[in-house]
Design an enzyme around this catalytic site. Structure first.
Site, PDB file in Angstrom:
ATOM      1  N   ASP A 234      25.206  50.541  30.929  1.00  0.00           N
ATOM      2  CA  ASP A 234      24.037  49.774  30.507  1.00  0.00           C
ATOM      3  C   ASP A 234      24.300  48.961  29.231  1.00  0.00           C
ATOM      4  O   ASP A 234      24.916  49.437  28.287  1.00  0.00           O
ATOM      5  CB  ASP A 234      22.836  50.684  30.267  1.00  0.00           C
ATOM      6  CG  ASP A 234      21.631  49.887  29.827  1.00  0.00           C
ATOM      7  OD1 ASP A 234      21.202  49.004  30.584  1.00  0.00           O
ATOM      8  OD2 ASP A 234      21.136  50.121  28.699  1.00  0.00           O
TER       9      ASP A 234
ATOM     10  N   ASP B  51      13.507  51.430  28.151  1.00  0.00           N
ATOM     11  CA  ASP B  51      14.601  50.655  27.543  1.00  0.00           C
ATOM     12  C   ASP B  51      14.366  50.515  26.033  1.00  0.00           C
ATOM     13  O   ASP B  51      14.625  49.459  25.437  1.00  0.00           O
ATOM     14  CB  ASP B  51      14.766  49.271  28.189  1.00  0.00           C
ATOM     15  CG  ASP B  51      16.131  48.658  27.862  1.00  0.00           C
ATOM     16  OD1 ASP B  51      16.958  49.322  27.209  1.00  0.00           O
ATOM     17  OD2 ASP B  51      16.364  47.505  28.260  1.00  0.00           O
TER      18      ASP B  51
HETATM   19  O1  DOR Z   1      17.626  44.389  25.502  1.00  0.00           O
HETATM   20  C1  DOR Z   1      18.482  45.252  25.654  1.00  0.00           C
HETATM   21  N1  DOR Z   1      18.932  45.973  24.621  1.00  0.00           N
HETATM   22  N2  DOR Z   1      18.984  45.443  26.873  1.00  0.00           N
HETATM   23  C2  DOR Z   1      20.043  46.259  27.098  1.00  0.00           C
HETATM   24  O2  DOR Z   1      20.434  46.409  28.221  1.00  0.00           O
HETATM   25  C3  DOR Z   1      20.708  46.932  25.964  1.00  0.00           C
HETATM   26  C4  DOR Z   1      19.765  47.113  24.851  1.00  0.00           C
HETATM   27  C5  DOR Z   1      20.421  47.552  23.566  1.00  0.00           C
HETATM   28  O3  DOR Z   1      21.283  48.435  23.599  1.00  0.00           O
HETATM   29  O4  DOR Z   1      20.045  47.042  22.510  1.00  0.00           O
END
Ligand code: DOR
Length: 437
Positions: A155, A308
């Site tokens: 991810d 998230d």
């Molecule tokens: O917006 C995001 N931030 N999407 C991701 O997939 C990773 C995440 C991050 O780790 O800051």
């Protein structure tokens, strides 16, 4: 351990098909009974009439930043934010520094979660070493570690090499592991700052087309069909991806999907003044995408609401849109956004909300004692008032960071009490300080 009698609430437990007004007794850390006239001798009675009593929420997608970026978030502070948001379990993403691509790091995260003691901290392991998409991470070792990792993902990046994906899926089948993908074709997304559309053209920012997500989702579905591996698509954001998942499920592919509160609450139309707090990956999409995500959550194509939660320090977010890192906080606003944007307009029943925020995520991760109010199971319970109005105040967040675009927003749906393994972590909406380490 104190016992509690939660009296007169609406008990919603989709795993058991329960949706009734009754009392719930928590004794010695477990669910001791549901019904009328329970023997609450010695228990503290809490009047929860008018509120929903449900299994504690389980977040499939939380960035805890520890180890490596403790200036952005710590496992202890994220655990506090999670409890305040109604969660009793969260799943740590592996894009830490060092990356959680081996048993030592996943065990460290798991142990720090236990030490914080406010929620269960499950750990997702990386698929590839250092998230580079080239050499496979120590998947078997992480599976057998104390953290008993079940879900694997790079991810933050999509895995670009299709042969790597095939091999990883074939390998994971042996462990009954879950291949979780951040669907993003790097060549199409390169340099993208927001969703590609009229708004990106108007703002003069390079866009990420919906197809960058959809191509990878389609590839992964094809490879999951080929290998028989369980596939989970992270934070899906486009109408095309929702339709791909819907068709794959109808075809019998073992695919599941999650969507975030920001993707069902906001669109690229909110990006008018280059606010870096609206920069997120995948980007906020168009209104038809948002509507498709909501329809997917409503008909069960999308199985889970996942935050998230992505903390970033002020000095990183407080710069030009182009240079700000993507991501926003999620743990303390998820319920309010879900009630306000899904339940109140009639898209989702309360039972479906609990299914997407607790029952399904607990089942996917195989977390015993989560996602259920069955008698004898661990007392992981959340109480919330679906009608209570509140205003988001980022300064009151328990997270270490403040990067939210929802500050000042009026929401409904407020957590009042949370019990983790029978211990009260939130009381009358306040995180219990004695539960904090
Ligand atoms: O917006 C995001 N931030 N999407 C991701 O997939 C990773 C995440 C991050 O780790 O800051």
């Amino acid at each position: 351990m104190t016992s509690f009698l939660l009296s007169g609430g609406r008990i919603v437990d989709p795993a058991a098909g329960t949706d009734e007004t009754a009392d719930l007794l928590l004794r010695d850390g477990v669910i001791a009974g549901i019904g009328e006239g329970l023997d609450g001798k010695g228990a503290e009675t809490i009047d929860v009439s008018g509120s929903i009593v449900c299994p504690g929420f389980v977040d499939l997608h939380t960035h805890l930043r520890e180890p490596g970026r403790e200036d952005e978030e710590t496992i202890a502070m994220a655990s506090g934010a999670a409890a305040a948001g109604g969660y009793t379990a969260i799943c740590a993403m592996p894009n830490t520094d060092p990356v959680a691509d081996n048993a030592a790091v996943v065990e460290q995260v798991w142990a720090l979660g236990r030490e914080a003691g406010l929620v269960e901290v499950a750990v997702a392991g990386a698929l590839s070493k250092r998230l580079e998409g080239k050499k496979m991470a120590d998947i078997g070792e992480m599976t057998r570690s104390m953290a008993r990792v079940r879900m694997f993902t790079d991810d933050g990046h999509g895995v670009q090499d299709s042969l790597f994906v095939r091999r990883a899926m074939e390998y994971l089948v042996a462990f009954d592991g879950i291949y979780a993908e951040h669907c993003e074709d790097a060549s199409l997304a390169e340099g993208g700052q927001m969703h590609e559309g009229e708004r990106s053209a108007a703002l003069g920012l390079r866009g990420v087309p919906a197809e960058a997500e959809e191509l990878m989702a389609a590839r992964d579905i094809a490879l999951a069909r080929l290998t028989g591996c369980r596939l989970h698509l992270l934070h899906i954001s486009t109408a095309g991806t929702v339709e791909l998942v819907r068709r794959a499920k109808a075809d019998g592919v073992a695919v599941t999907a999650e969507a975030t509160p920001h993707h069902f609450s906001l669109t690229d139309a909110t990006l008018s003044d280059y606010d870096p707090n609206l920069k997120v990956n995948p980007p906020l999409r168009g209104e038809s995408d948002r509507a498709a995500v909501i329809a997917g959550l409503a008909d069960g194509t999308i199985d889970a609401i996942a935050t998230d939660h992505a903390p970033h320090a002020d000095h990183e977010k407080d710069q030009e849109f182009l240079y700000a890192p993507p991501g926003m906080l999620g743990l303390e606003t998820a319920l309010g956004l879900a009630v306000t944007n899904l339940v109140e307009p009639g898209h989702l029943s309360v039972a479906a909300l609990v299914e997407r925020m607790s029952t399904f995520p607990a089942r996917l991760l195989g977390l015993d004692g989560q996602g259920s109010l069955a008698e004898g199971s661990a007392a992981n319970v959340t109480v919330f008032d679906p009608a209570a109005p509140w205003t988001v105040d980022a300064e009151a967040f328990h997270s270490k960071s403040r990067n939210t675009p929802f500050g000042g927003m009026e929401l409904r749906g407020k957590v009042s009490h949370v019990f983790y393994r029978g211990t009260r972590t939130v009381s009358d909406g306040r995180l219990m300080s004695e539960a904090l380490v």
